[in-house]
Design a protein around this motif. Structure first.
Motif, PDB file in Angstrom:
ATOM      1  N   ASP A   1      -6.541  14.026  -0.025  1.00  0.00           N
ATOM      2  CA  ASP A   1      -7.596  13.724   0.939  1.00  0.00           C
ATOM      3  C   ASP A   1      -7.249  12.448   1.706  1.00  0.00           C
ATOM      4  O   ASP A   1      -7.403  11.349   1.180  1.00  0.00           O
ATOM      5  CB  ASP A   1      -8.950  13.573   0.234  1.00  0.00           C
ATOM      6  N   GLU A   2      -6.768  12.597   2.909  1.00  0.00           N
ATOM      7  CA  GLU A   2      -6.354  11.494   3.778  1.00  0.00           C
ATOM      8  C   GLU A   2      -5.519  10.463   3.011  1.00  0.00           C
ATOM      9  O   GLU A   2      -5.802   9.263   3.059  1.00  0.00           O
ATOM     10  CB  GLU A   2      -7.587  10.834   4.419  1.00  0.00           C
ATOM     11  N   PRO A   3      -4.481  10.917   2.315  1.00  0.00           N
ATOM     12  CA  PRO A   3      -3.765  10.002   1.422  1.00  0.00           C
ATOM     13  C   PRO A   3      -3.043   8.877   2.169  1.00  0.00           C
ATOM     14  O   PRO A   3      -2.813   7.827   1.598  1.00  0.00           O
ATOM     15  CB  PRO A   3      -2.748  10.907   0.720  1.00  0.00           C
ATOM     16  N   PHE A   4      -2.705   9.118   3.441  1.00  0.00           N
ATOM     17  CA  PHE A   4      -1.949   8.096   4.179  1.00  0.00           C
ATOM     18  C   PHE A   4      -2.836   7.350   5.176  1.00  0.00           C
ATOM     19  O   PHE A   4      -2.355   6.607   6.023  1.00  0.00           O
ATOM     20  CB  PHE A   4      -0.755   8.743   4.909  1.00  0.00           C
ATOM     21  N   GLY A   5      -4.145   7.556   5.068  1.00  0.00           N
ATOM     22  CA  GLY A   5      -5.088   7.002   6.041  1.00  0.00           C
ATOM     23  C   GLY A   5      -5.102   5.493   6.116  1.00  0.00           C
ATOM     24  O   GLY A   5      -5.442   4.928   7.157  1.00  0.00           O
ATOM     25  N   ALA A   6      -4.761   4.820   5.012  1.00  0.00           N
ATOM     26  CA  ALA A   6      -4.853   3.360   5.006  1.00  0.00           C
ATOM     27  C   ALA A   6      -3.509   2.696   5.307  1.00  0.00           C
ATOM     28  O   ALA A   6      -3.396   1.479   5.251  1.00  0.00           O
ATOM     29  CB  ALA A   6      -5.373   2.889   3.645  1.00  0.00           C
TER      30      ALA A   6
ATOM     31  N   GLY B   1       0.810  -1.211   0.000  1.00  0.00           N
ATOM     32  CA  GLY B   1       0.000   0.000   0.000  1.00  0.00           C
ATOM     33  C   GLY B   1       0.847   1.267   0.000  1.00  0.00           C
ATOM     34  O   GLY B   1       0.570   2.221  -0.732  1.00  0.00           O
ATOM     35  N   GLY B   2       1.891   1.261   0.808  1.00  0.00           N
ATOM     36  CA  GLY B   2       2.757   2.449   0.886  1.00  0.00           C
ATOM     37  C   GLY B   2       3.430   2.742  -0.449  1.00  0.00           C
ATOM     38  O   GLY B   2       3.546   3.901  -0.866  1.00  0.00           O
ATOM     39  N   MET B   3       3.858   1.656  -1.129  1.00  0.00           N
ATOM     40  CA  MET B   3       4.509   1.849  -2.427  1.00  0.00           C
ATOM     41  C   MET B   3       3.503   2.328  -3.465  1.00  0.00           C
ATOM     42  O   MET B   3       3.813   3.178  -4.308  1.00  0.00           O
ATOM     43  CB  MET B   3       5.191   0.558  -2.868  1.00  0.00           C
ATOM     44  N   GLN B   4       2.282   1.790  -3.409  1.00  0.00           N
ATOM     45  CA  GLN B   4       1.252   2.250  -4.363  1.00  0.00           C
ATOM     46  C   GLN B   4       0.955   3.739  -4.156  1.00  0.00           C
ATOM     47  O   GLN B   4       0.769   4.486  -5.113  1.00  0.00           O
ATOM     48  CB  GLN B   4      -0.034   1.444  -4.204  1.00  0.00           C
ATOM     49  N   GLN B   5       0.940   4.153  -2.891  1.00  0.00           N
ATOM     50  CA  GLN B   5       0.662   5.574  -2.651  1.00  0.00           C
ATOM     51  C   GLN B   5       1.832   6.437  -3.136  1.00  0.00           C
ATOM     52  O   GLN B   5       1.627   7.546  -3.611  1.00  0.00           O
ATOM     53  CB  GLN B   5       0.353   5.798  -1.161  1.00  0.00           C
ATOM     54  N   ARG B   6       3.049   5.908  -3.033  1.00  0.00           N
ATOM     55  CA  ARG B   6       4.199   6.634  -3.603  1.00  0.00           C
ATOM     56  C   ARG B   6       4.032   6.822  -5.102  1.00  0.00           C
ATOM     57  O   ARG B   6       4.334   7.883  -5.643  1.00  0.00           O
ATOM     58  CB  ARG B   6       5.499   5.859  -3.366  1.00  0.00           C
TER      59      ARG B   6
END
Ligand SMILES: Nc1ncnc2c1ncn2[C@@H]1O[C@H](COP(=O)(O)OP(=O)(O)O)[C@@H](O)[C@H]1O
Ligand SMILES: [Mg+2]
Length: 269
Positions: A170-175, A148-153
């Motif tokens: 909008d709460e990009p790191f919430g998950a 998940g962290g890499m996908q958000q990167r």
């Protein structure tokens, strides 16, 4: 003129929000979900928006993005009224929204290709932003092969590759788990210092807001309070780069903002 060799946008934009209000549903029905919102964000500033669930944070962000029309009031970005989405305003949500059928590098190259930039510019930007988010080794992978962290990167790099003058998050790191989250916060902060892009970042986490922001916009109200969502206070942070989350100044700001957020919020019985 395409810009090559620098990640500084030539034109980070300022945002002007004037007397903004939003009512969902038919005209004349229901109360405003959000009302009387006034906010000026100077070019290059990093603003975080916090507040209890339902106070209109996402509504505000969607209007800034041009995904949602306002019921009243105006939003301008770099002096131009916002009426529809535009790659100049990059948007990152909690669910990464990557194209699953494209590789990491193709996801990042997508915007510049759509903009029909010359091939060498597309390649240069893709390489640069892969590096900026630490994913050079994963360029050929597909989203489902990443954490998940890499996908958000990738989602952040994909937006940056459009050289946006504004980033709306909008709460990009919430998950994400706590460790991944704090490393992405540090990266985003660094990227912001390098690009100078204006950022509006919605979060539930007061600590995240104090870590990232130049100013924290505290919202309150919402349907469950019988008053439209609105801005309660704007808190200047006044801390430099490399913030120490254990310092007394940091904790005093957290305490102050937390009191503002929780003021008038009753715990449901
Ligand atoms: N598409 C929609 N249709 C109707 N009501 C909505 C819609 N989106 C949000 N709302 C309402 O508007 C208010 C603010 O919602 P939202 O902006 O999502 O708040 P937040 O992001 O702060 O939790 C809430 O009362 C919510 O139920
Ligand atoms: Mg929301």
């Amino acid at each position: 003129m395409p810009r090559i060799g620098t990640i500084r946008p030539t034109r980070p934009a300022d945002i002007e929000v004037r007397d903004l209000g939003k009512r969902y549903g038919r005209a004349g029905s229901g109360i405003f979900a959000m009302d009387d919102v006034d906010l000026t964000v100077p070019a290059g500033e990093f603003v975080c928006v916090v507040g209890a669930s339902g106070c209109g944070k996402s509504t505000l962000l969607r209007i800034l993005a041009g995904f949602e029309p306002a019921t009243k009031g105006t939003v301008t970005v770099a002096g131009e009224a916002v009426s529809k989405p535009d790659p100049e305003r990059g948007v990152v949500f909690q669910d990464y929204g990557l194209f699953p059928w494209l590789s990491v590098s193709e996801n990042i190259a997508y915007g510049p290709r759509q903009a029909r930039l010359p091939r060498d510019v597309v390649r240069e930007r893709t390489t640069r932003f892969l590096e900026a988010v630490g994913l050079t080794r994963f360029a050929a992978k597909f989203p489902h092969e990443l954490s998940g962290g890499m996908q958000q990167r990738v989602a952040i790099a994909r937006v940056l590759a459009n050289d946006p003058s504004v980033m709306l998050m909008d709460e990009p790191f919430g998950a994400l788990d706590a460790l991944t989250r704090s490393s992405l916060q540090a990266e985003l902060s660094k990227i912001h210092r390098e690009t100078g892009t204006t950022v509006v970042f919605v979060t539930h986490s007061i600590e995240e807001a104090v870590f990232l922001a130049d100013r924290v916009v505290v919202m309150a109200g919402g349907a469950s309070h019988g008053v439209p969502g609105h801005i309660r206070e704007i808190v200047p942070i006044g801390l430099g780069a490399d913030r120490d989350v254990t310092s007394p100044e940091f904790n005093e700001l957290k305490r102050h903002i937390s009191a503002l957020v929780h003021q008038g919020v009753e715990v449901a019985a």
